[in-house]
Design a protein around this motif. Structure first.
Motif, short mmCIF file in Angstrom:
data_model
loop_
_atom_site.label_atom_id
_atom_site.label_comp_id
_atom_site.label_asym_id
_atom_site.label_seq_id
_atom_site.Cartn_x
_atom_site.Cartn_y
_atom_site.Cartn_z
N ASP A 35 0.85 -1.19 0.00
CA ASP A 35 0.00 0.00 0.00
C ASP A 35 0.88 1.24 0.00
O ASP A 35 1.54 1.54 0.99
CB ASP A 35 -0.91 -0.01 1.24
CG ASP A 35 -1.95 1.09 1.21
OD1 ASP A 35 -2.57 1.30 0.14
OD2 ASP A 35 -2.17 1.73 2.26
N ASP A 36 0.89 1.95 -1.12
CA ASP A 36 1.70 3.17 -1.22
C ASP A 36 1.13 4.24 -0.29
O ASP A 36 0.01 4.71 -0.48
CB ASP A 36 1.70 3.67 -2.67
CG ASP A 36 2.54 4.93 -2.86
OD1 ASP A 36 3.34 5.25 -1.97
OD2 ASP A 36 2.39 5.59 -3.91
N ASN A 37 1.94 4.63 0.69
CA ASN A 37 1.52 5.64 1.66
C ASN A 37 1.90 7.03 1.19
O ASN A 37 1.95 7.96 1.97
CB ASN A 37 2.17 5.32 3.02
CG ASN A 37 1.41 5.90 4.18
OD1 ASN A 37 0.38 6.52 4.03
ND2 ASN A 37 1.93 5.69 5.38
N TYR A 38 2.20 7.12 -0.10
CA TYR A 38 2.58 8.33 -0.83
C TYR A 38 4.10 8.53 -0.83
O TYR A 38 4.70 8.82 0.19
CB TYR A 38 1.90 9.59 -0.28
CG TYR A 38 2.05 10.80 -1.21
CD1 TYR A 38 1.61 10.73 -2.52
CD2 TYR A 38 2.62 11.97 -0.76
CE1 TYR A 38 1.74 11.82 -3.37
CE2 TYR A 38 2.75 13.08 -1.60
CZ TYR A 38 2.31 12.99 -2.90
OH TYR A 38 2.46 14.06 -3.74
N GLY A 39 4.70 8.33 -1.99
CA GLY A 39 6.13 8.48 -2.15
C GLY A 39 6.88 7.19 -2.40
O GLY A 39 8.07 7.20 -2.71
N MET A 40 6.19 6.06 -2.31
CA MET A 40 6.81 4.75 -2.50
C MET A 40 6.84 4.33 -3.96
O MET A 40 7.69 3.52 -4.37
CB MET A 40 6.06 3.71 -1.66
CG MET A 40 6.58 2.28 -1.83
SD MET A 40 5.51 1.05 -1.03
CE MET A 40 6.12 1.13 0.63
N ASP A 41 5.96 4.85 -4.78
CA ASP A 41 5.71 4.32 -6.13
C ASP A 41 6.97 4.22 -6.99
O ASP A 41 7.21 3.19 -7.62
CB ASP A 41 4.68 5.19 -6.84
CG ASP A 41 4.26 4.61 -8.18
OD1 ASP A 41 3.61 3.54 -8.18
OD2 ASP A 41 4.59 5.20 -9.22
N GLN A 42 7.78 5.26 -7.01
CA GLN A 42 8.96 5.25 -7.89
C GLN A 42 9.97 4.19 -7.50
O GLN A 42 10.80 3.78 -8.31
CB GLN A 42 9.63 6.63 -7.87
CG GLN A 42 10.17 7.04 -6.51
CD GLN A 42 10.88 8.38 -6.56
OE1 GLN A 42 11.75 8.60 -7.41
NE2 GLN A 42 10.49 9.29 -5.68
N TYR A 43 9.92 3.73 -6.27
CA TYR A 43 10.86 2.71 -5.79
C TYR A 43 10.27 1.30 -5.88
O TYR A 43 10.96 0.37 -6.31
CB TYR A 43 11.25 3.00 -4.34
CG TYR A 43 11.76 4.40 -4.12
CD1 TYR A 43 13.03 4.78 -4.59
CD2 TYR A 43 11.00 5.35 -3.46
CE1 TYR A 43 13.51 6.07 -4.39
CE2 TYR A 43 11.47 6.64 -3.25
CZ TYR A 43 12.71 7.00 -3.73
OH TYR A 43 13.17 8.28 -3.53
#
Length: 215
Positions: free
Chosen positions: A107-115
């Protein structure tokens, strides 16, 4: 190979099942805050036990991606805002866990997506992430989400999207993006989300647990 992995998984799972079920939070490397949302899983567990008949232990475990202990947990949750890194052994262990019947919710808590997208490719280099349609069973029971993944926090205002990795047509990895379910599972005082927003998040999370434990 898959049959052997399934036997490994179920031997771990059945030995640890006892009279209750248990889920875990993934403690990963890379510097990201894997420990974000400390009240989210306990609240989800309580809601699911009260509303869908699960019997999950109130306190989730914490497990590392390279540990054999991951085979003890049918459902593993992962969240955070920043960097994530799986080494080759961790990626292989996670792949074996998922092939053996385990389930990973990221669950992307905002900011995880690019990694995280790069790290998912380490786990399944030949299995692309596929957007999951609203008709999938995870959106159908025990609570119906006719439009698919609910929007919990705005962030950049993009639509919420659910992506999955499928093995033999079964969903084994779910990546929820621009939704932030975990924030919706937190105690009310953390984000002051309206009751109806928190309830949507908890119901969607309960659907995920139902999918893992009852399918």
């Amino acid at each position: 190979m898959i049959m052997k992995l399934n036997l490994i998984f179920w031997s771990f799972f059945l030995c640890n099942l006892g009279f209750s079920q248990e889920i875990a939070l993934l403690k990963y490397n890379g510097g990201g805050d894997w420990y974000a949302n400390p009240t989210s899983l306990p609240n989800l567990i309580k809601f699911s036990n009260q509303n869908s008949g699960t019997r999950i232990k109130a306190k989730p475990a914490t497990v590392s991606p390279g540990s054999p202990d991951i085979f003890s947990y049918p459902f593993i949750h992962m969240t955070g805002h920043g960097n994530v890194v799986f080494n080759s052994q961790e990626a292989e262990n996670l792949r074996n866990y998922l092939l053996a019947g385990g389930f990973l919710h990221i669950d992307d808590n905002y900011g995880m997506d690019q990694y995280i997208r790069k790290e998912i490719k380490k786990i399944f280099p030949d299995n692309p992430l596929i957007e999951i349609p609203a008709t999938h069973i995870i959106f159908q029971k025990p609570f119906v989400f006719a439009n698919g993944l609910p929007k919990i926090h705005e962030h950049e205002g993009k639509k919420p999207q659910a992506y999955g990795i499928f093995v033999n047509n079964k969903l084994v990895l779910l990546y929820t993006f621009e939704s932030d379910l975990g924030d919706g599972w937190e105690d009310y005082e953390v984000h002051n989300d309206p009751k109806e927003v928190r309830e949507k998040a908890l119901k969607m999370g309960t659907n995920l647990l139902n999918f893992v434990f009852n399918n």
